[in-house]
Design a protein around this motif. Structure first.
Motif, PDB file in Angstrom:
ATOM      1  N   ASN A   6       0.781  -1.238   0.000  1.00 56.82           N
ATOM      2  CA  ASN A   6       0.000   0.000   0.000  1.00 56.82           C
ATOM      3  C   ASN A   6       0.818   1.296   0.000  1.00 56.82           C
ATOM      4  O   ASN A   6       0.646   2.148   0.863  1.00 56.82           O
ATOM      5  CB  ASN A   6      -0.985   0.010   1.172  1.00 56.82           C
ATOM      6  CG  ASN A   6      -2.002  -1.101   1.070  1.00 56.82           C
ATOM      7  OD1 ASN A   6      -2.399  -1.497  -0.028  1.00 56.82           O
ATOM      8  ND2 ASN A   6      -2.426  -1.615   2.192  1.00 56.82           N
ATOM      9  N   THR A   8       1.581   5.057  -1.257  1.00 55.38           N
ATOM     10  CA  THR A   8       0.709   6.119  -1.754  1.00 55.38           C
ATOM     11  C   THR A   8       0.972   6.321  -3.238  1.00 55.38           C
ATOM     12  O   THR A   8       1.980   5.850  -3.770  1.00 55.38           O
ATOM     13  CB  THR A   8       0.969   7.439  -0.999  1.00 55.38           C
ATOM     14  OG1 THR A   8       2.306   7.855  -1.300  1.00 55.38           O
ATOM     15  CG2 THR A   8       0.776   7.280   0.498  1.00 55.38           C
ATOM     16  N   ILE A  57      -0.752  -2.611  -4.405  1.00 50.60           N
ATOM     17  CA  ILE A  57      -1.546  -1.385  -4.327  1.00 50.60           C
ATOM     18  C   ILE A  57      -3.020  -1.751  -4.238  1.00 50.60           C
ATOM     19  O   ILE A  57      -3.576  -2.362  -5.149  1.00 50.60           O
ATOM     20  CB  ILE A  57      -1.273  -0.489  -5.547  1.00 50.60           C
ATOM     21  CG1 ILE A  57       0.216  -0.144  -5.578  1.00 50.60           C
ATOM     22  CG2 ILE A  57      -2.145   0.756  -5.508  1.00 50.60           C
ATOM     23  CD1 ILE A  57       0.725   0.227  -6.927  1.00 50.60           C
ATOM     24  N   ASP A  58      -3.646  -1.377  -3.130  1.00 51.14           N
ATOM     25  CA  ASP A  58      -5.071  -1.631  -2.907  1.00 51.14           C
ATOM     26  C   ASP A  58      -5.876  -0.625  -3.713  1.00 51.14           C
ATOM     27  O   ASP A  58      -5.782   0.583  -3.481  1.00 51.14           O
ATOM     28  CB  ASP A  58      -5.378  -1.511  -1.412  1.00 51.14           C
ATOM     29  CG  ASP A  58      -6.791  -1.926  -1.054  1.00 51.14           C
ATOM     30  OD1 ASP A  58      -7.683  -1.880  -1.918  1.00 51.14           O
ATOM     31  OD2 ASP A  58      -7.003  -2.294   0.124  1.00 51.14           O
ATOM     32  N   LYS A  61      -7.944   1.924  -1.815  1.00 54.51           N
ATOM     33  CA  LYS A  61      -7.229   2.982  -1.093  1.00 54.51           C
ATOM     34  C   LYS A  61      -6.606   3.998  -2.041  1.00 54.51           C
ATOM     35  O   LYS A  61      -6.296   5.111  -1.635  1.00 54.51           O
ATOM     36  CB  LYS A  61      -6.148   2.375  -0.197  1.00 54.51           C
ATOM     37  CG  LYS A  61      -6.723   1.578   0.943  1.00 54.51           C
ATOM     38  CD  LYS A  61      -5.653   1.050   1.848  1.00 54.51           C
ATOM     39  CE  LYS A  61      -6.282   0.274   3.004  1.00 54.51           C
ATOM     40  NZ  LYS A  61      -5.290  -0.308   3.875  1.00 54.51           N
ATOM     41  N   GLU A  62      -6.378   3.601  -3.289  1.00 57.18           N
ATOM     42  CA  GLU A  62      -5.760   4.494  -4.281  1.00 57.18           C
ATOM     43  C   GLU A  62      -6.595   4.537  -5.569  1.00 57.18           C
ATOM     44  O   GLU A  62      -6.136   4.127  -6.636  1.00 57.18           O
ATOM     45  CB  GLU A  62      -4.328   4.043  -4.588  1.00 57.18           C
ATOM     46  CG  GLU A  62      -3.355   4.214  -3.451  1.00 57.18           C
ATOM     47  CD  GLU A  62      -3.118   5.677  -3.076  1.00 57.18           C
ATOM     48  OE1 GLU A  62      -3.331   6.566  -3.924  1.00 57.18           O
ATOM     49  OE2 GLU A  62      -2.717   5.916  -1.929  1.00 57.18           O
TER      50      GLU A  62
END
Length: 146
Positions: A6, A8, A57-58, A61-62
């Motif tokens: 995860n 950013t 990368i979720d 969440k992004e």
């Protein structure tokens, strides 16, 4: 090198700007094939972790990064070489096939597989009960089936 979970969007862009070579896995916690792939990625990290980073990368969440990378099917795998997308794959990949692609990524070959033979005895369209049953019986009959 290891599994990076995860990051950013800014951290992901920084990795691209630094011309890094890595595997990016766009996933969701509610996705079954993504969960299956996570076990494969853990095994690959144990074997190849010193040679390549795996970035998870979720998509929930992004969402902006997910849209920018044009993720429509998950898991979405991006093979990044020197900050550029060398290839991408949508869906689950077994360990052997994924590891072979990563070896190519770390070498001088593009991380893609050879196209399968285009000659089939039977092509089944649809994955419902009838399509799956047809596939089982075709396989039993020894037909080359897609």
């Amino acid at each position: 090198m290891a599994i990076i979970v995860n990051p950013t969007a800014a951290e992901f862009k920084q990795m691209l700007a630094e011309k890094k070579t890595f595997l990016a896995d766009f996933y969701a916690t509610w996705c079954g094939p993504c969960k299956m792939l996570s076990y494969v990625l853990e095994d690959i990290d144990k074997e190849m972790g010193e040679r390549i980073d795996i970035v998870k990368i979720d998509i929930d969440k992004e969402p902006e990064l997910t849209e920018k990378m044009d993720i429509t099917i998950i898991p979405g795998l991006f093979f990044i070489k020197n900050g550029e997308v060398a290839s991408r794959y949508a869906g689950f990949l077994p360990k052997e096939r994924l590891q072979a692609r990563l070896e190519k990524l770390l070498g001088n070959e593009p991380p893609v597989e050879q196209a399968p033979d285009k000659s089939y005895d039977l092509i089944i369209i649809g994955g419902g009960a009838a399509g799956l049953t047809a596939a089982v019986y075709a396989r039993r009959a020894g037909l080359k089936t897609l």
